[in-house]
Design a protein around this motif. Structure first.
Motif, PDB file in Angstrom:
ATOM      1  N   ALA A  86       0.842  -1.203   0.000  1.00  0.00           N
ATOM      2  CA  ALA A  86       0.000   0.000   0.000  1.00  0.00           C
ATOM      3  C   ALA A  86       0.878   1.254   0.000  1.00  0.00           C
ATOM      4  O   ALA A  86       0.484   2.302  -0.512  1.00  0.00           O
ATOM      5  N   MET A  87       2.088   1.142   0.549  1.00  0.00           N
ATOM      6  CA  MET A  87       2.977   2.307   0.594  1.00  0.00           C
ATOM      7  C   MET A  87       3.523   2.603  -0.811  1.00  0.00           C
ATOM      8  O   MET A  87       3.617   3.762  -1.225  1.00  0.00           O
ATOM      9  N   ALA A 122       0.564   4.080  -2.638  1.00  0.00           N
ATOM     10  CA  ALA A 122       0.267   5.469  -2.260  1.00  0.00           C
ATOM     11  C   ALA A 122       1.259   6.422  -2.928  1.00  0.00           C
ATOM     12  O   ALA A 122       0.892   7.492  -3.429  1.00  0.00           O
ATOM     13  N   ILE A 159       3.460   8.964   4.915  1.00  0.00           N
ATOM     14  CA  ILE A 159       2.495   7.892   4.664  1.00  0.00           C
ATOM     15  C   ILE A 159       2.005   7.362   6.003  1.00  0.00           C
ATOM     16  O   ILE A 159       2.808   7.004   6.867  1.00  0.00           O
ATOM     17  N   ARG A 160       0.686   7.365   6.177  1.00  0.00           N
ATOM     18  CA  ARG A 160       0.113   6.888   7.442  1.00  0.00           C
ATOM     19  C   ARG A 160      -1.013   5.907   7.210  1.00  0.00           C
ATOM     20  O   ARG A 160      -1.688   5.979   6.177  1.00  0.00           O
ATOM     21  N   PHE A 161      -1.208   5.050   8.183  1.00  0.00           N
ATOM     22  CA  PHE A 161      -2.320   4.096   8.153  1.00  0.00           C
ATOM     23  C   PHE A 161      -3.221   4.414   9.334  1.00  0.00           C
ATOM     24  O   PHE A 161      -2.755   4.829  10.382  1.00  0.00           O
ATOM     25  N   SER A 166      -7.128   2.113   6.264  1.00  0.00           N
ATOM     26  CA  SER A 166      -7.171   3.396   5.557  1.00  0.00           C
ATOM     27  C   SER A 166      -5.746   3.908   5.370  1.00  0.00           C
ATOM     28  O   SER A 166      -4.937   3.859   6.295  1.00  0.00           O
ATOM     29  N   VAL A 167      -5.474   4.374   4.146  1.00  0.00           N
ATOM     30  CA  VAL A 167      -4.111   4.805   3.814  1.00  0.00           C
ATOM     31  C   VAL A 167      -4.142   6.286   3.443  1.00  0.00           C
ATOM     32  O   VAL A 167      -4.997   6.725   2.673  1.00  0.00           O
ATOM     33  N   GLU A 223      -6.498  11.019   1.924  1.00  0.00           N
ATOM     34  CA  GLU A 223      -6.840   9.587   1.950  1.00  0.00           C
ATOM     35  C   GLU A 223      -6.828   9.023   0.531  1.00  0.00           C
ATOM     36  O   GLU A 223      -7.448   9.576  -0.383  1.00  0.00           O
ATOM     37  N   SER A 250      -7.130   5.395   0.101  1.00  0.00           N
ATOM     38  CA  SER A 250      -7.438   3.966   0.309  1.00  0.00           C
ATOM     39  C   SER A 250      -8.113   3.317  -0.892  1.00  0.00           C
ATOM     40  O   SER A 250      -7.844   2.156  -1.204  1.00  0.00           O
TER      41      SER A 250
END
Ligand code: DC
Length: 222
Positions: free
Chosen positions: A36-37, A40, A67-69, A76-77, A83, A85
């Motif tokens: 996901a990173m 993103a 980058i946060r979850f 959720s990314v 956002e 996601s």
């Protein structure tokens, strides 16, 4: 003392994400979806007009990206507060993520972030290099496999809820291209980590794979 770390590696469509979430739920751990990173960052590159082969520009995006979850089991990314996601799951962004993931400059930054996130343990991390590069010292290293046909079929089934689902043929082509790129890239190619346990997932449903992993962790794998 550091909490447990379980690393789940393997090719596209082997079921890493689903299984990682089940294992994390069962053991009360947090999931880190490393793919996901890359996805993103690919969204940010697209929005910034940066091409997927512009290594210096991508490296600088990666160095400054936040980058946060968040949300239920970190589903959720967010990148730089936005956002992404839903967007990160498209086939196009998957391709771009695969293209940018061959660049050592990008991998260096994202691996640094991933190592820092899991520093205190209590994580199940999944992605292609987690058993070899991100967490070679994980308490348990798993390599999930299945044939190309089976992995493409699973991806295609998942994509049926998309607004414009891809054809099975497109998904097969995508999986073959991604395998090629993942196995042949010069920096951290997809490979089996030392003492990683291979689990062939054909014929097993995700809860059965999860059970195997939990048994391996507690040393009751008969
Ligand atoms: O697992 P995924 O499909 O969400 O990953 C997207 C792309 O990111 C994939 O094509 C390869 C890359 N990737 C990687 O190189 N290393 C990881 N640890 C995770 C993903």
């Amino acid at each position: 003392m550091r909490g447990p770390v379980i690393a789940i590696d393997g090719p596209a469509g082997a079921g890493k994400s689903t299984v990682a979430r089940l294992v994390a739920d069962r053991l009360g751990l947090t999931v880190l979806d490393t793919g996901a990173m890359y996805r993103a960052l690919a969204v940010l590159a697209q929005q910034s007009g940066v091409s997927t082969n512009d290594a210096p520009a991508l490296a600088s995006l990666a160095q400054t990206a936040d980058i946060r979850f968040d949300g239920e089991n970190m589903r959720s990314v967010f990148i730089n507060g936005q956002e992404v996601s839903g967007e990160i799951r498209s086939l196009v962004i998957g391709q771009s993520a695969s293209e940018i993931s061959v660049l050592p400059e990008v991998r260096h930054e994202l691996v640094r972030m991933q190592k820092s996130i899991i520093r205190d343990g209590r994580f199940v991390l999944e992605g292609r290099d987690t058993t070899t590069v991100v967490a070679p010292d994980a308490d348990l290293k798993i390599f999930l496999t299945a044939s190309i046909e089976e992995r493409a079929r699973r991806r295609w089934l998942e994509a049926q809820t998309d607004q414009a689902p891809s054809s099975l043929q497109d998904v097969v082509v995508d999986v073959v291209q991604r395998d090629h790129r993942d196995y042949s890239r010069a920096d951290s190619p997809l490979c089996l980590g030392e003492d990683a346990v291979i689990i062939e997932t054909f014929g097993l449903n995700p809860p059965e794979v999860c059970n195997k992993i939990v048994r391996l962790l507690i040393g009751d794998d008969q």
